[in-house]
Scaffold this motif. Sequence first.
Motif, PDB file in Angstrom:
ATOM      1  N   CYS A   1      52.380  24.195  59.219  1.00 24.09           N
ATOM      2  CA  CYS A   1      51.334  24.494  60.197  1.00 24.09           C
ATOM      3  C   CYS A   1      49.937  24.245  59.634  1.00 24.09           C
ATOM      4  CB  CYS A   1      51.461  25.948  60.659  1.00 24.09           C
ATOM      5  SG  CYS A   1      51.129  27.156  59.373  1.00 24.09           S
TER       6      CYS A   1
ATOM      7  N   CYS B   1      56.967  30.232  55.475  1.00 21.07           N
ATOM      8  CA  CYS B   1      55.593  30.459  55.913  1.00 21.07           C
ATOM      9  C   CYS B   1      55.496  31.668  56.853  1.00 21.07           C
ATOM     10  CB  CYS B   1      55.073  29.220  56.621  1.00 21.07           C
ATOM     11  SG  CYS B   1      53.410  29.421  57.259  1.00 21.07           S
TER      12      CYS B   1
ATOM     13  N   CYS C   1      50.457  25.468  53.736  1.00 18.96           N
ATOM     14  CA  CYS C   1      51.714  25.294  54.447  1.00 18.96           C
ATOM     15  C   CYS C   1      51.754  23.888  55.024  1.00 18.96           C
ATOM     16  CB  CYS C   1      51.851  26.312  55.567  1.00 18.96           C
ATOM     17  SG  CYS C   1      53.256  25.916  56.628  1.00 18.96           S
TER      18      CYS C   1
ATOM     19  N   PHE D   1      53.015  32.184  58.769  1.00 11.04           N
ATOM     20  CA  PHE D   1      52.130  31.858  59.884  1.00 11.04           C
ATOM     21  C   PHE D   1      52.791  31.011  60.963  1.00 11.04           C
ATOM     22  CE2 PHE D   1      49.341  32.256  56.076  1.00 11.04           C
ATOM     23  CZ  PHE D   1      48.873  33.514  56.397  1.00 11.04           C
ATOM     24  N   HIS D   2      53.976  30.527  60.694  1.00  6.65           N
ATOM     25  CA  HIS D   2      54.732  29.880  61.764  1.00  6.65           C
ATOM     26  C   HIS D   2      56.218  30.071  61.484  1.00  6.65           C
ATOM     27  CE1 HIS D   2      55.434  26.477  59.024  1.00  6.65           C
ATOM     28  NE2 HIS D   2      56.286  25.982  59.905  1.00  6.65           N
TER      29      HIS D   2
HETATM   30 ZN   LIG Z   1      53.138  27.469  58.184  1.00  4.54          ZN
END
Ligand SMILES: [Zn+2]
Length: 622
Positions: free
Chosen positions: A62, A38, A59, A40-41
């Motif tokens: 997150c 991912c 995801c 985003f994290h």
């Molecule tokens: Zn994520």
Amino acid sequence: MVIPEQKIEEIRAAANIYDFISPHIALRKRGRNYIGLCPFHNEKTPSFTVSEEKQIFHCFGCHAGGNVYRFIMDYQKISFIEAVQDVAKQVGISVEVTQTEQTEGPSEQEMLYDVNTIAARYFLENLLNAPEGETARKYFENRKIKLSTIRTFGLGYALPAWEAFINFARDKNIELNKAVQLGLIGKTNEGRLYDKFSGRIIFPIFSSTGRVIAFGGRILENRENTAKYLNSPESVVYTKGRVLYGLSHAKDDIRKLNKAILVEGYMDLISLHQAGVKNVVAVSGTALTEEQVQLLSRYTKNVVLLFDADAAGMKAAMRSIELLLQRDMEIKIASLPSGEDPDSYVNTYGKQAFEKIIDRAQNFLEYQTDYFQKQGLFNEPSTTADAIRELMKPVALIQDELKRSLLIKTIAKKFNLREMLLEDELRKTLAGHQREDQIEAKRRKNVESKVLAEILPADKQIPQHIFNLEVELIKLLFEGSEKVVELIVHHINDEMLLSEANAAIFNEVAEAYNADADLTAGALIGRIKDEKIQQYISNITLEKYSISKMWEELHPDEVRGNILEKYTKDVLCKYKHAHLDENAKEFYLEMENAQNDDDKIIIMKRLRELNREKQLISDELL
Ligand SMILES: [Zn+2]
């Protein structure tokens, strides 16, 4: 800027989400989907899932999720319109962005954004050029704010008049009720309209994608009976706890430096930014919320809190620390010399001195222990016990056992505390948490995912098995089968759905179905504007565990569409039966309390009718 909905959907339909994600993220095939790490994290095992079939991503770590536009917006950190233009360019569809209204007209939300943008420009213009803006210009001058910074943050000034903004809004043909909704215009008890921010300097509040969603206003001269700060009320475009001030300006640097500095006020952030410290966000006024932490955790796991070192500041910081720990963030606390705030400090001593302070930030536990020691709490056994109890509360929130014990060791050594004492207290706290967890687990039993639990209203008692079936039906709406959607739309209505979120989703899909619109998940999810609900949908529709998949495995020879229809009918039947069974339960209760045989007979009759109804449903569906 307006692009008609129809065009937005045409562009989306022409784009394959896989082509837009795969250049940035290494994806590998798993089952029908693709998975990868991912963006985003931070994660080590992939939980980022892309479905080509459904044209959405999610995801499971997150909970980021949505269609191709959402990915582009979040990944490139650009606005919705920009994402649409970007995708359009790549698929070779030309879009003309116009200022004028399209036949369909912009959505309510878009119109509110526009009002805010126009207002922000007006306030900026006042600050820069209006003769009455002199005091405000002086204010920023005294605080050493440069013109370029004023422009960067769109700072402004609301003229000290009753109707200056109102007259401007009339000139610009702004619907006044929209400005009232947004809290720019107020209404007296007698119904008279007035400028809400009159005489205040203005801090536009931006969404993480950089749109003006609200305003903060600070009074210039202290007046009696007037609050120092005034904030826009919540509106369709603004939910207080979900916004971090300055995030749109800071996110690139936060990602780059993998660290965010959290401050309290607008001016702190602005001064730091001007001094070149740009990885800063502000909570501004409210206590840090879970949603803000989640938002921040998309960009970094490392947070430095920079709060007032007094007792009140400490207390506020503790609450934030707990929230951050629950999200598995690394927290440090930096403190400035007493009497200084970030704004004054960076203006006096400059960027380098400030960065030293940040580098010297202490681990939160060290910081708090230090604080307790300075207060003399470790001088007596009785206060020591209380202090240690306080200290272990946040430590117990850390999931990683190794991290916990390392922290304890460091603290014990540094402050000459007995390690055993700390460990005992930690164990007690953990045992308490475990009990709470068990209670919580019970509540969440059978609820398949965290996001689901988040949107499930805690106060409303929804029978779990009905709720599960309801979620299953919502999932089926996103399978991309017109026949399945038709079945569900014909057999249920929004009033039957017990969860508000599910009902809202159902209505959107029903509307799309009735309008003969595209029914792929990627198209449907785009109709829903609430980010949280988008995440919920991408979560449940891409969930690894799905009953419909089990059905497919049970019937390997059948065509997928057929199985899906059969399965849908089965769920519909169970769902409607479950509702009737709930009614039946009530009848049985009445039966127990019935006073005489006549009453009993009436209830028996009703029960028989219920059963007949159930039979009819089975006959029709199975
Ligand atoms: Zn994520």
